[in-house]
Scaffold this active site. Sequence first.
Site, PDB file in Angstrom:
ATOM      1  N   PHE A   5      -4.614   2.768  14.671  1.00 48.19           N
ATOM      2  CA  PHE A   5      -5.406   3.991  13.816  1.00 48.19           C
ATOM      3  C   PHE A   5      -6.581   3.608  13.050  1.00 48.19           C
ATOM      4  O   PHE A   5      -6.255   2.487  12.960  1.00 48.19           O
ATOM      5  CB  PHE A   5      -3.569   4.479  13.059  1.00 48.19           C
ATOM      6  CG  PHE A   5      -3.131   5.594  12.872  1.00 48.19           C
ATOM      7  CD1 PHE A   5      -2.313   5.177  14.444  1.00 48.19           C
ATOM      8  CD2 PHE A   5      -3.407   6.343  12.532  1.00 48.19           C
ATOM      9  CE1 PHE A   5      -1.502   6.319  14.818  1.00 48.19           C
ATOM     10  CE2 PHE A   5      -2.221   7.768  13.307  1.00 48.19           C
ATOM     11  CZ  PHE A   5      -1.630   6.866  13.757  1.00 48.19           C
ATOM     12  N   LYS A  45     -13.755   0.337  15.203  1.00 47.15           N
ATOM     13  CA  LYS A  45     -12.429  -0.859  15.572  1.00 47.15           C
ATOM     14  C   LYS A  45     -12.029  -1.072  16.696  1.00 47.15           C
ATOM     15  O   LYS A  45     -11.389  -1.567  17.117  1.00 47.15           O
ATOM     16  CB  LYS A  45     -11.241  -0.069  13.995  1.00 47.15           C
ATOM     17  CG  LYS A  45     -11.473  -0.540  12.674  1.00 47.15           C
ATOM     18  CD  LYS A  45     -10.596   0.011  11.682  1.00 47.15           C
ATOM     19  CE  LYS A  45     -11.200  -0.349  10.622  1.00 47.15           C
ATOM     20  NZ  LYS A  45     -10.412   0.595   9.520  1.00 47.15           N
ATOM     21  N   LYS A  58       9.172 -16.919 -10.921  1.00 43.38           N
ATOM     22  CA  LYS A  58       8.334 -15.452 -11.541  1.00 43.38           C
ATOM     23  C   LYS A  58       6.631 -16.861 -12.322  1.00 43.38           C
ATOM     24  O   LYS A  58       7.139 -17.341 -13.757  1.00 43.38           O
ATOM     25  CB  LYS A  58       9.064 -14.644 -12.727  1.00 43.38           C
ATOM     26  CG  LYS A  58       8.321 -13.612 -13.235  1.00 43.38           C
ATOM     27  CD  LYS A  58       8.846 -12.509 -14.277  1.00 43.38           C
ATOM     28  CE  LYS A  58       8.351 -12.420 -15.068  1.00 43.38           C
ATOM     29  NZ  LYS A  58       8.926 -11.419 -16.005  1.00 43.38           N
ATOM     30  N   LYS A  85     -11.775  -4.121  18.303  1.00 40.60           N
ATOM     31  CA  LYS A  85     -10.067  -4.230  18.313  1.00 40.60           C
ATOM     32  C   LYS A  85     -10.033  -4.553  20.437  1.00 40.60           C
ATOM     33  O   LYS A  85      -8.260  -4.472  20.806  1.00 40.60           O
ATOM     34  CB  LYS A  85      -8.762  -3.882  17.842  1.00 40.60           C
ATOM     35  CG  LYS A  85      -9.458  -3.884  15.989  1.00 40.60           C
ATOM     36  CD  LYS A  85      -8.514  -3.433  15.618  1.00 40.60           C
ATOM     37  CE  LYS A  85      -8.962  -3.922  13.809  1.00 40.60           C
ATOM     38  NZ  LYS A  85      -8.131  -3.654  12.886  1.00 40.60           N
ATOM     39  N   ASP A 117      -4.218  -7.017   5.074  1.00 45.37           N
ATOM     40  CA  ASP A 117      -5.462  -7.952   5.574  1.00 45.37           C
ATOM     41  C   ASP A 117      -5.078  -9.307   4.643  1.00 45.37           C
ATOM     42  O   ASP A 117      -5.377 -10.380   5.832  1.00 45.37           O
ATOM     43  CB  ASP A 117      -6.832  -7.145   5.355  1.00 45.37           C
ATOM     44  CG  ASP A 117      -6.691  -5.954   6.069  1.00 45.37           C
ATOM     45  OD1 ASP A 117      -6.157  -6.030   6.730  1.00 45.37           O
ATOM     46  OD2 ASP A 117      -7.275  -5.407   5.691  1.00 45.37           O
ATOM     47  N   ASN A 132       1.013  -1.438   0.048  1.00 44.05           N
ATOM     48  CA  ASN A 132       0.301  -0.395   0.374  1.00 44.05           C
ATOM     49  C   ASN A 132       0.797   1.105  -0.083  1.00 44.05           C
ATOM     50  O   ASN A 132       1.891   0.589   0.012  1.00 44.05           O
ATOM     51  CB  ASN A 132      -1.113   0.469   1.220  1.00 44.05           C
ATOM     52  CG  ASN A 132      -0.033   0.199   2.568  1.00 44.05           C
ATOM     53  OD1 ASN A 132       0.536   0.651   3.064  1.00 44.05           O
ATOM     54  ND2 ASN A 132       0.069  -0.837   2.534  1.00 44.05           N
TER      55      ASN A 132
HETATM   56  O1  PMT Z   1       2.384   6.739   6.375  1.00 43.68           O
HETATM   57  P1  PMT Z   1       2.373   7.366   6.471  1.00 43.68           P
HETATM   58  O2  PMT Z   1       2.617   7.306   4.931  1.00 43.68           O
HETATM   59  O3  PMT Z   1       2.358   9.031   7.343  1.00 43.68           O
HETATM   60  O4  PMT Z   1       0.292   7.552   6.637  1.00 43.68           O
HETATM   61  C1  PMT Z   1       0.114   7.178   7.605  1.00 43.68           C
HETATM   62  C2  PMT Z   1      -1.238   6.380   7.444  1.00 43.68           C
HETATM   63  C3  PMT Z   1      -2.345   6.817   6.545  1.00 43.68           C
HETATM   64  C4  PMT Z   1      -0.660   4.946   7.311  1.00 43.68           C
HETATM   65  C5  PMT Z   1      -1.357   6.297   9.004  1.00 43.68           C
HETATM   66  O5  PMT Z   1      -2.246   7.374   9.424  1.00 43.68           O
HETATM   67  C6  PMT Z   1      -2.363   4.638   9.756  1.00 43.68           C
HETATM   68  O6  PMT Z   1      -4.087   5.071   9.294  1.00 43.68           O
HETATM   69  N1  PMT Z   1      -2.216   3.873  10.053  1.00 43.68           N
HETATM   70  C7  PMT Z   1      -2.950   2.528   9.939  1.00 43.68           C
HETATM   71  C8  PMT Z   1      -3.128   2.520   8.297  1.00 43.68           C
HETATM   72  C9  PMT Z   1      -4.382   1.171   8.450  1.00 43.68           C
HETATM   73  O7  PMT Z   1      -4.218  -0.596   8.361  1.00 43.68           O
HETATM   74  O8  PMT Z   1      -5.422   1.027   8.833  1.00 43.68           O
HETATM   75  P2  PMT Z   1      -6.706   0.037   9.039  1.00 43.68           P
HETATM   76  O9  PMT Z   1      -8.214   0.389   9.210  1.00 43.68           O
HETATM   77  O10 PMT Z   1      -6.410  -1.265   7.696  1.00 43.68           O
HETATM   78  O11 PMT Z   1      -6.026  -0.586  10.363  1.00 43.68           O
HETATM   79  C10 PMT Z   1      -7.096  -0.413  11.846  1.00 43.68           C
HETATM   80  C11 PMT Z   1      -5.905  -0.957  12.545  1.00 43.68           C
HETATM   81  O12 PMT Z   1      -5.515  -1.547  12.243  1.00 43.68           O
HETATM   82  C12 PMT Z   1      -4.526  -0.553  12.399  1.00 43.68           C
HETATM   83  O13 PMT Z   1      -3.821   0.498  13.854  1.00 43.68           O
HETATM   84  C13 PMT Z   1      -3.803  -1.040  11.600  1.00 43.68           C
HETATM   85  O14 PMT Z   1      -1.999  -0.859  11.904  1.00 43.68           O
HETATM   86  C14 PMT Z   1      -3.711  -2.312  12.724  1.00 43.68           C
HETATM   87  N2  PMT Z   1      -3.939  -3.415  11.373  1.00 43.68           N
HETATM   88  C15 PMT Z   1      -5.047  -3.916  10.704  1.00 43.68           C
HETATM   89  C16 PMT Z   1      -4.488  -4.663   9.891  1.00 43.68           C
HETATM   90  C17 PMT Z   1      -3.914  -5.878  10.236  1.00 43.68           C
HETATM   91  N3  PMT Z   1      -3.744  -7.480  10.113  1.00 43.68           N
HETATM   92  N4  PMT Z   1      -3.225  -5.418  11.456  1.00 43.68           N
HETATM   93  C18 PMT Z   1      -3.167  -4.469  12.204  1.00 43.68           C
HETATM   94  O15 PMT Z   1      -2.876  -4.534  13.300  1.00 43.68           O
END
Ligand code: PMT
Length: 399
Positions: free
Chosen positions: A321, A335, A286, A339, A276, A207
């Site tokens: 986040f 979330k 390849k 979580k 995810d 991403n």
């Molecule tokens: O890195 P930058 O370019 O500065 O951008 C910042 C950002 C946009 C990446 C950051 O601010 C941000 O939003 N990070 C969380 C991205 C994310 O995965 O969001 P989500 O809504 O998909 O997931 C929710 C939370 O679960 C997040 O804290 C994520 O780290 C966590 N997660 C998600 C999936 C997974 N398998 N494991 C996790 O721990």
Amino acid sequence: MQKTIVLGVSGGIAAFKAAQLTSDLIKKHYDVEVIMTKNATEFIAPLTFEALINHNVVVDTFEKVANRSIHHISLAKKADLFILVPASANVIAKVAHGIADDMLTTTFLACNKQKVICPAMNTQMYENPITQENLQRCKKLGYTILEPAVGHLACGDNGKGKLCDLTDILHYVDTYFQQNDSLKGKHVLITAGPTQEALDPVRYLTNHSSGKMGYSLAQAALDMGAEVTLISGPVQLTPPTGVHFYPVTTAMEMFEAVRTRSAQADFIIKAAAVGDYRPVHVSEQKIKKKGDHLQIEFVKNPDILAYLGEHKKPGQIICGFAMETQNLLANAQEKLEKKHCDMIVANDLHTEGAGFQSDTNIATILDRFQRIPCPKMSKYELGVTILEHMLTLCTQGEQ
Ligand code: PMT
């Protein structure tokens, strides 16, 4: 709040060192404005500073700058600290006597914040009783003098007059602003950047996360006195000096790195954008182009944040986040609850100045009781705001 330092650069061979200082201050997330005397521009071009601070350097008092009608006043008001580096004998004489005949000395006179003078000149000039008298006068006026060092000078002489070490200036600045120690004794674990899931030896799924949010958080936590562990996916950034750094690539690697280190952490912040899903099979060779469609089967990655929520240690504060493109607050709230985190920082990718890549973010902090809007600010400032809120939750939990 980010602090603004106005650097006044006067003419002297040490003017080039002011560029290094500017760069060091920027790395420490200070906002830097540079004013040069005309003589200083003979030693180093304003362009060097402009490239570092990303905006104009001021030399001429009557230069027109957008949105700043009386520029020396607006800069004087903006300053949290004014540093003259290098300060020539001439500039020291002027500021000691209130002479304001160019942009630098005019702004200096108009500024009512702390002023620091870093003299650099030939030994005879420095030891001349007039210069010494001027320096004494500056001291009486409350200005700080960072004494020059003894050494080999550009003119070939050996003696006192060499600009003090830049680390001394940086140390002075940090101490002056009391890079606060509110997180002293705390261990903060932060994840940053994207994860990458290989499809074959040449391709992967990822991403747009640059890691800036997570790395800014790490720097902020360090500046607040914490011990910091940074677990990062592949990014182009240099980890802040002093963090325990663990680079990872895949979501599974990030999960393992976090799982094995989470017990020691007081605060955990999941700023990483974790994939995810991962492919069920990673092709050893390849993948060849065949037919019009390609189907790849994916399997779910562990949700690291949810795992942390379920295995929370007593007193630990967990911050997630939420990266959304619609229904920001409702999705973030979901979330937060699902979580089991203590707080979540919601940012909307469709809002300009927020989310991926940018140096700024616009967010809302949600905890179980309140929602705190955080208007556009640098990712470092948001980092400080997040950490301060975690500290508040921690203190409330202890009561
Ligand atoms: O890195 P930058 O370019 O500065 O951008 C910042 C950002 C946009 C990446 C950051 O601010 C941000 O939003 N990070 C969380 C991205 C994310 O995965 O969001 P989500 O809504 O998909 O997931 C929710 C939370 O679960 C997040 O804290 C994520 O780290 C966590 N997660 C998600 C999936 C997974 N398998 N494991 C996790 O721990």
